[in-house]
Design a protein around this motif. Structure first.
Motif, short mmCIF file in Angstrom:
data_model
loop_
_atom_site.label_atom_id
_atom_site.label_comp_id
_atom_site.label_asym_id
_atom_site.label_seq_id
_atom_site.Cartn_x
_atom_site.Cartn_y
_atom_site.Cartn_z
N UNK A 1 15.61 -23.62 -22.91
CA UNK A 1 14.73 -22.48 -22.65
C UNK A 1 14.01 -22.08 -23.94
N UNK A 2 14.74 -22.10 -25.07
CA UNK A 2 14.09 -21.76 -26.33
C UNK A 2 13.13 -22.86 -26.75
N UNK A 3 13.50 -24.10 -26.39
CA UNK A 3 12.64 -25.24 -26.73
C UNK A 3 11.23 -25.03 -26.17
N UNK A 4 11.14 -24.52 -24.94
CA UNK A 4 9.85 -24.28 -24.30
C UNK A 4 9.00 -23.35 -25.17
N UNK A 5 9.64 -22.26 -25.64
CA UNK A 5 8.93 -21.28 -26.47
C UNK A 5 8.51 -21.91 -27.80
N UNK A 6 9.42 -22.67 -28.40
CA UNK A 6 9.15 -23.24 -29.72
C UNK A 6 8.05 -24.30 -29.67
N UNK B 1 14.20 -9.56 -7.02
CA UNK B 1 14.06 -10.91 -6.49
C UNK B 1 14.02 -11.93 -7.61
N UNK B 2 13.33 -11.60 -8.71
CA UNK B 2 13.25 -12.53 -9.84
C UNK B 2 14.64 -12.76 -10.42
N UNK B 3 15.46 -11.71 -10.47
CA UNK B 3 16.83 -11.85 -10.97
C UNK B 3 17.62 -12.79 -10.09
N UNK B 4 17.48 -12.62 -8.80
CA UNK B 4 18.16 -13.49 -7.85
C UNK B 4 17.70 -14.93 -8.03
N UNK B 5 16.39 -15.10 -8.27
CA UNK B 5 15.85 -16.45 -8.47
C UNK B 5 16.43 -17.10 -9.73
N UNK B 6 16.64 -16.28 -10.79
CA UNK B 6 17.24 -16.81 -12.01
C UNK B 6 18.60 -17.41 -11.70
N UNK C 1 11.27 -16.47 -21.05
CA UNK C 1 10.48 -15.31 -20.63
C UNK C 1 9.66 -14.70 -21.74
N UNK C 2 9.93 -15.10 -22.99
CA UNK C 2 9.18 -14.59 -24.13
C UNK C 2 7.68 -14.81 -23.95
N UNK C 3 7.33 -16.03 -23.50
CA UNK C 3 5.91 -16.37 -23.38
C UNK C 3 5.21 -15.52 -22.32
N UNK C 4 5.85 -15.39 -21.15
CA UNK C 4 5.23 -14.62 -20.07
C UNK C 4 5.03 -13.18 -20.51
N UNK C 5 6.03 -12.61 -21.21
CA UNK C 5 5.89 -11.21 -21.60
C UNK C 5 4.86 -11.05 -22.71
N UNK C 6 4.72 -12.06 -23.58
CA UNK C 6 3.69 -11.97 -24.63
C UNK C 6 2.30 -11.93 -24.00
N UNK C 7 2.11 -12.73 -22.95
CA UNK C 7 0.82 -12.75 -22.27
C UNK C 7 0.49 -11.36 -21.74
N UNK C 8 1.50 -10.69 -21.17
CA UNK C 8 1.28 -9.33 -20.66
C UNK C 8 1.00 -8.37 -21.82
N UNK D 1 8.70 -8.66 -26.82
CA UNK D 1 8.87 -9.93 -26.11
C UNK D 1 10.29 -10.46 -26.30
N UNK D 2 10.90 -10.12 -27.46
CA UNK D 2 12.29 -10.54 -27.69
C UNK D 2 13.23 -9.81 -26.73
N UNK D 3 12.88 -8.54 -26.44
CA UNK D 3 13.71 -7.80 -25.48
C UNK D 3 13.64 -8.49 -24.12
N UNK D 4 12.44 -8.92 -23.73
CA UNK D 4 12.30 -9.64 -22.47
C UNK D 4 13.03 -10.98 -22.54
N UNK D 5 13.00 -11.59 -23.73
CA UNK D 5 13.65 -12.89 -23.91
C UNK D 5 15.16 -12.82 -23.79
N UNK D 6 15.69 -11.62 -23.91
CA UNK D 6 17.13 -11.43 -23.75
C UNK D 6 17.55 -11.87 -22.35
N UNK D 7 16.68 -11.66 -21.38
CA UNK D 7 16.97 -12.03 -20.01
C UNK D 7 17.00 -13.53 -19.82
N UNK D 8 15.97 -14.16 -20.30
CA UNK D 8 15.84 -15.61 -20.22
C UNK D 8 14.89 -15.94 -21.34
N UNK D 9 15.32 -16.85 -22.22
CA UNK D 9 14.55 -17.07 -23.45
C UNK D 9 13.13 -17.54 -23.17
#
Lengths: 681, 76
Positions: A452-457, A362-367, A594-601, A584-592
């Motif tokens: 998307x990267x701007x958000x992370x930076x 579902x998250x993929x579809x949302x993207x 996403x780095x932050x959300x995966x780091x939190x996990x 987190x970079x692997x997760x960021x491959x999907x959507x940049x």
């Protein structure tokens, strides 16, 4: 629309079966509009075998006759200068379509009919579709259509944008050409005597239909030194004699400029053909020139350019994202996702399955859906700029800057758009007609620092650097992004793209008010293409990455992704990155973002505890290295999907992802190690 | 007087006498109608002097000075 009910052919057609009809024309003369009007939804898009050129085919019918309509790539001529021209030429010469429709811009008739003359050299079953008559009229040009038809010896069908019966007239003309018995001889350019003699001599050594081509045409191309024809003749033993004779003749000083003489003769013929057919009436296109005096003004030109593009980005990112509409869309999708989760839990589905469906699929579809408003707005704005004629002016204004890095003015908008989102940016490179420049523009595009990267930076800069230092960090990242684009294009230009020099020849069409229907079709087609062709892959990949980071069950660092992170830890150490940052970079491959959300996990904290956890675990120097690495390491998956779609090449797609990884490792290591030497770590 | 096309000032007209340059570039220019004998007028130079917009065969074509250097014109 359906062709069947709009085809009002005066004499009913007595032909059955299938006929192949090709559409040829210069770029931007409304060829696609006619193609869409004729075929409606019955079309198929692929690519020409072995070529990175889009192939569009569709069907429609007149009576019992089925028409296979092939939309050839837009070209100015049938020389062998680009893959597009070769595709168009070989299709007409070798696959002998039953009819070729030559779509021409009535407001620029002489240069457009040059292509028609080249088509007439290969086939006499040509129909001229006269488009943009309204523009010609506003330019003060009056065209005697019947006289033009008589002189060319082929049907000439005027198309008027406001009237919808143009396509029906074209179909009727196809019927007439197919039923016609005796064909009028098409006009031929009179060649200079020496050239005509030389062509005759070469032709006499050729077999009938050499390599499938017409022998007189083949002989003339050999004399002109056409690279593709020389290549064919060079490797075919039976054509060797003609090949050698042509080389000998080309060395003759009287024939050295046969190419220019042939083209001059064709343009001379055009002047004769159009003399008296096109008359200059009253009412010139003064306002277009007047507008140019402002838009291209020495002082106003650039402020206007900045204003137009700023407006375009503002529209894309404020209407396309973060607006009531897109927020409502996101909320709706979230709620459906929540409902889905609840329903699955109630149905007694295992937790893993529920999570996979909701957080993966579902998250993929949302993207994908999340991109929808952004792409729709961007391509509406893009089509408006293109259709109005401003995009060509923008390319003209910025070419001086682009030429400094070996690119074309047309590459500017796709690169600039990269600061917003690389996905539409890569798609918009389609407007660049030089294939090398187009590919180069696509390949360097992911280096542009997107939103998307701007958000992370911004998060990292605020977490690790205070006050003005954070601003300097952000500026340095933007600077690095632009610098890398410049260096990378220069490097690629000198290594992989050492092709023949491509001239900057840009037509500045008269301004005209965009036809709303065309703009909407344009925008809709780009958006639909993204959803249909990229959508599925993005959804599947998102789900796959979810599995990668969640299987086997248990703590995150024992998942496949976690293990990979540990495996790569030695590489990471040289850049100052621990395994969590790598994962987190692997997760960021999907959507940049996403780095932050995966780091939190990964750090086992909620979104609010992330800053503290990061400050505790990572040094500012390593954080900076991490930002640089995540700037360049790989295009996000959605971007890679469109790179593959636009280049039609797995090789270049792989290249786009690999050079980033290498560059990221080099830069990350360099920054971290040098920083440590300077005592910053 | 014969001069390279790149030296045509906005407002000046000329007649093309010769088209040179690398073969693919030359072929492209010829295809677009820049053939010897054609009248051409410079109408505008971009703010940083390059490229230059020309009027030829009833349409506007922009070219870099470097490419225009390969075309010789007789000033009118």
């Amino acid at each position: 629309m359906s062709c069947c009910d709009s085809a009002a052919s005066p004499s009913p057609l007595r032909i059955e079966g299938t006929a192949t009809v090709a559409l040829a024309g210069n770029p931007n003369v409304g060829k696609s509009t006619l193609f869409n009007a004729l075929t409606g939804l019955h079309q198929h898009v692929g690519n020409w075998s072995g070529k990175t050129v889009e192939r569009k085919e569709g069907t429609c019918s007149i009576g019992d006759l089925t028409i296979r309509l092939v939309d050839l790539p837009g070209t100015h001529s049938l020389s062998a200068l680009s893959p597009e021209e070769l595709v168009a030429r070989e299709f007409i010469a070798l696959e002998s379509p039953d009819v070729v429709i030559s779509v021409v811009d009535a407001s620029n008739l002489e240069r457009n009919l040059y292509l028609t003359l080249q088509l007439l050299e290969l086939t006499d079953r040509v129909i001229v579709a006269l488009n943009m008559i309204d523009l010609a009229e506003r330019k003060g040009l009056v065209i005697d259509v019947r006289e033009l038809e008589r002189r060319l010896g082929v049907p000439v069908v005027p198309l008027v944008a406001e009237r919808r019966d143009g396509p029906a007239d074209v179909l009727a003309a196809i019927g007439r050409v197919l039923q016609r018995g005796e064909l009028a001889a098409p006009p031929r350019a009179g060649l200079p005597v020496a050239v005509a003699e030389a062509v005759g001599r070469i032709a006499s050594t050729l077999p009938e239909r050499p390599a499938g081509f017409d022998s007189a045409w083949f002989a003339r191309k050999l004399l002109e030194g056409d690279s593709a024809i020389l290549e064919v003749a060079g490797r075919t033993p039976a054509l060797g004699a003609a090949h050698d004779l042509a080389r000998e003749l080309r060395a003759d000083p009287h024939l050295a400029d046969a190419e220019a003489e042939v083209i001059s003769a064709q343009y001379e013929l055009l002047s004769t053909l159009l003399d008296g057919v096109v008359r200059k009436g009253t009412g010139r296109l003064d306002w277009s020139d007047a507008l140019d005096r402002v838009v291209l003004h020495r002082y106003w030109g650039y402020p206007i350019l900045i204003g137009v593009f700023a407006l375009m980005f503002w529209a894309t990112f404020s209407l396309g994202a973060g607006t009531p509409i897109s927020n409502a869309l996101t909320r709706l999708l979230d709620e459906v996702g929540g409902g889905l989760q609840l329903a699955l839990v109630r149905a007694g589905a295992p937790d893993l399955l529920v999570n996979f469906i909701v957080a993966g699929l579902w998250a993929g579809f949302e993207t994908v859906v999340g991109f929808f408003p952004l792409i729709a707005v961007f391509f509406t704005a893009f089509a408006l700029l293109e259709d109005s004629g401003y995009l060509a002016r923008a390319a003209y204004l910025v070419d001086r800057f682009m030429s400094a890095i070996g690119l074309h003015g047309r590459s500017f908008l796709p690169l600039l758009m990269g600061f917003g989102c690389n996905v539409p940016a890569v798609m918009s490179a389609r407007g660049i007609d030089n294939p090398g420049d187009r590919l180069l523009t696509i390949l360097v595009n992911p280096l542009m620092l997107c939103q998307a990267r701007l958000v992370v930076f911004v998060f990292f800069a605020a977490t690790f650097f205070s006050g003005w230092r954070a601003a300097v960090v952000m500026l340095s990242l933007y600077g690095l992004s632009a610098l890398l684009v410049v260096l990378m294009s220069a490097l690629l230009k000198r290594t992989l793209f050492q092709s023949e020099p491509a001239p900057f020849l840009l037509e500045l069409p008269p301004y005209h008010l965009p036809v709303w229907r065309n703009v909407a079709t344009h925008a809709w087609r780009s958006t639909r293409m993204f959803i249909r062709r990229a959508g599925g892959q993005i959804t599947v990949m998102t789900a796959a990455i979810w599995l990668f980071t969640h299987l086997p069950l248990g703590p995150v660092d024992e998942s496949f992704a976690g293990r990979l992170g540990h495996l790569l830890a030695p590489l990471g150490r040289s850049m100052g990155l621990d395994w969590r940052l790598l994962v987190s970079l692997i997760a960021g491959f999907l959507a940049k973002e996403g780095v932050l959300a995966s780091l939190a996990v990964l750090y086992g904290v909620g979104p609010h505890g992330l800053a503290g956890a990061l400050r505790h675990a990572v040094s500012p120097l390593a954080a900076y290295a991490f930002m640089v690495v995540s700037l360049v390491y790989i295009p996000c998956f959605s971007t890679l999907v469109v790179i593959r779609r636009e280049t039609l090449s797995w090789r270049w797609t792989a290249f786009a992802s690999l050079y980033g990884l290498v560059l990221a490792f080099v830069l990350g290591t360099g920054i971290f190690q040098i920083g440590r030497l300077l005592g910053l770590g | 007087m014969v001069a390279p096309l790149s030296q045509l000032q906005p407002g000046q007209r000329g007649r093309i006498t010769r088209v040179g340059g690398a073969s693919s570039v030359r072929r492209r220019m010829l295809d677009l109608g820049l053939v010897p004998g054609t009248e051409i007028a410079a109408i505008h130079a971009a703010p940083l002097r390059d490229p230059v917009a020309f009027l030829i065969r009833g349409y506007h074509l922009a070219m870099r000075r470097r490419d225009a250097e390969a075309i010789a014109v007789e000033l009118l």
